[in-house]
Design a protein around this motif. Structure first.
Motif, short mmCIF file in Angstrom:
data_model
loop_
_atom_site.label_atom_id
_atom_site.label_comp_id
_atom_site.label_asym_id
_atom_site.label_seq_id
_atom_site.Cartn_x
_atom_site.Cartn_y
_atom_site.Cartn_z
N UNK A 108 -27.89 43.47 -19.10
CA UNK A 108 -27.50 44.14 -17.85
C UNK A 108 -25.98 44.23 -17.72
N UNK A 109 -25.25 43.79 -18.72
CA UNK A 109 -23.79 43.91 -18.67
C UNK A 109 -23.43 45.38 -18.46
N UNK A 110 -22.76 45.68 -17.36
CA UNK A 110 -22.54 47.07 -16.97
C UNK A 110 -21.66 47.82 -17.97
N UNK B 161 -13.29 50.40 -10.42
CA UNK B 161 -12.78 49.04 -10.25
C UNK B 161 -13.87 48.01 -10.54
N UNK B 162 -15.08 48.32 -10.09
CA UNK B 162 -16.20 47.39 -10.25
C UNK B 162 -17.01 47.64 -11.51
N UNK C 53 -23.06 46.97 -2.26
CA UNK C 53 -23.96 46.99 -3.42
C UNK C 53 -23.34 46.28 -4.61
N UNK C 54 -22.03 46.40 -4.77
CA UNK C 54 -21.35 45.81 -5.92
C UNK C 54 -21.44 44.29 -5.93
N UNK D 262 -17.28 56.01 -15.90
CA UNK D 262 -18.57 55.41 -15.53
C UNK D 262 -19.51 56.40 -14.84
N UNK D 263 -19.14 57.67 -14.77
CA UNK D 263 -19.95 58.65 -14.06
C UNK D 263 -20.79 59.45 -15.05
#
Length: 390
Positions: free
Chosen positions: A332-334, A110-111, A83-84, A134-135
């Motif tokens: 959309x920059x994570x 990491x991603x 998915x990454x 990120x969670x």
């Protein structure tokens, strides 16, 4: 239903000229916890259809790409890697299993992928030590679940309590929080028993629990093992007055089918929950999601019978919270989206009104005050205790 889905697909394709924004789903969709995984998938799809019908996000449609990890951490990590690689990926939604999610955290960070958790309850999933984190979770948090489960047992008059836990990171997370909370509440844990996935009998553990003097069991199990335990409690001598206070993992599969309605009625069983379509917090959204579920997936369900309702509700709210954050970020920059998830504005969702859902220091949207205990009624459906006789 097929004509309706084709119409939605046609409208989605014809209404947007830009590539879809991808939300990944990594969950058990075919093994022991598939009930929870499918509920999460359906809740996300209902939210995505709704958002797309209202113009999408940043002028682009949302699209769900689902991957099945079957409860296997190695499969889960493979799915995250796949998915990454998608350049249009905005976030990944996780599944039921805490052990799988825990194994995926390194790859997620990491991603730098926002990881949305609608079920897995292990405390270390959010308290993971990563900075930035990120969670983001709309679900139970084990440290908070222990308070609700043990207070429920104490209010029911139980002082001597046994723990019966699956031998995983989820079980260990609960052992830690339950033992701490038992001290705070002045309760005595008489025995701690462990079992493995796919274990076919718990009679030796149940015998030790009875010998320990416990009058209640705090259970941390998924549906297959939970069903085995409840059936054996129902059929064993000396357990007529033994109460079970269960974490919600048993509601992630075909638990009632495995136990049988008759056996369920022989056991004093309470189950932790966060949401029921029978007790709407936002009636307008409640009615909309239920109607969408009926139209798209199963026109026979009711507010009482919809399976794994918490998975549907949590995933639905998480997708909306993500969409709102992407809109505010205008990108959309994570990394930027992650930062906007930490400053979500108040949102009136299906599960609750979030004021807000997340902050920099709070990545769990639901805490103890949002939980309640449910039970299985005479038809075998999980309902809030106030609705149990209806």
């Amino acid at each position: 239903m097929a004509k309706y889905l084709l119409l939605i697909l046609f409208v989605s394709i014809s209404s947007f000229s830009k590539e879809a924004i991808i939300i990944g789903l990594d969950a058990d969709l075919s093994a022991v916890a598939k009930g929870g995984g499918i509920a999460i998938q359906r809740g996300a799809e209902i939210a995505i259809n709704e958002i797309n019908e209202n113009g999408g996000v940043l002028g682009r449609p949302l699209e769900l790409i689902s991957r099945d990890h079957r409860g296997n951490p190695a499969r889960g990590k493979h799915n995250i890697k796949a998915l990454a690689k998608n350049p249009n990926l905005a976030a990944i939604i996780g599944g039921v299993h805490t052990p799988v999610v825990l194994q995926e955290l390194e790859l997620i960070h990491q991603n730098k992928i926002p990881f949305l958790i609608p079920w897995a309850a292990g405390t270390p999933i959010v308290d993971n030590g990563y900075e930035p984190n990120y969670v983001f979770r709309v679900s139970v948090r084990d440290a908070e679940a222990a308070q609700v489960l043990l207070k429920s047992a104490k209010e029911a008059g139980h002082k001597n309590i046994a723990l019966l836990l699956e031998q995983t990171g989820w079980g260990r997370s609960n052992q830690k929080s339950m033992q701490k909370t038992s001290v705070d509440l002045g309760l005595n844990i008489t025995y701690v028993g462990w079992f493995n996935w796919r274990q076919h009998s718990m009679k030796s553990e149940l015998s030790r629990i009875k010998d320990s003097g416990a009058t209640a069991i705090l259970l941390v199990a998924n549906a297959p093992e939970g069903a085995t335990i409840v059936k054996e409690v129902a059929s064993s001598d000396g357990f007529e007055n033994m109460a079970i206070f269960s974490h919600w993992g048993i509601a992630s599969g075909l638990f009632t089918d495995k136990v049988g309605v008759e056996a369920l009625q022989q056991v004093d069983l309470s189950v932790l929950q966060t949401f029921s379509f029978l007790s709407p917090r936002n009636k307008t959204i409640n009615d909309y999601v239920l109607a969408s579920y009926k139209r798209n997936f199963d026109d026979t369900v009711t507010a009482e019978t919809i399976p794994s309702a918490v998975g549907v509700a949590h995933a639905y709210d998480l997708v909306h919270l993500l969409a709102n954050s992407i809109t505010k970020a205008n990108t959309l920059d994570k990394e930027v989206v992650r930062s906007y998830l930490e400053k979500t504005e108040p949102y009136s969702g299906l599960v609750k009104t979030y004021s807000p859902a997340f902050t920099k220091d709070k990545h769990d949207a639901l805490l103890a005050n949002d939980y309640f205990m449910a039970t299985y009624n005479e038809q075998g459906y999980l309902v809030p205790k106030l609705n149990a006789k209806k």
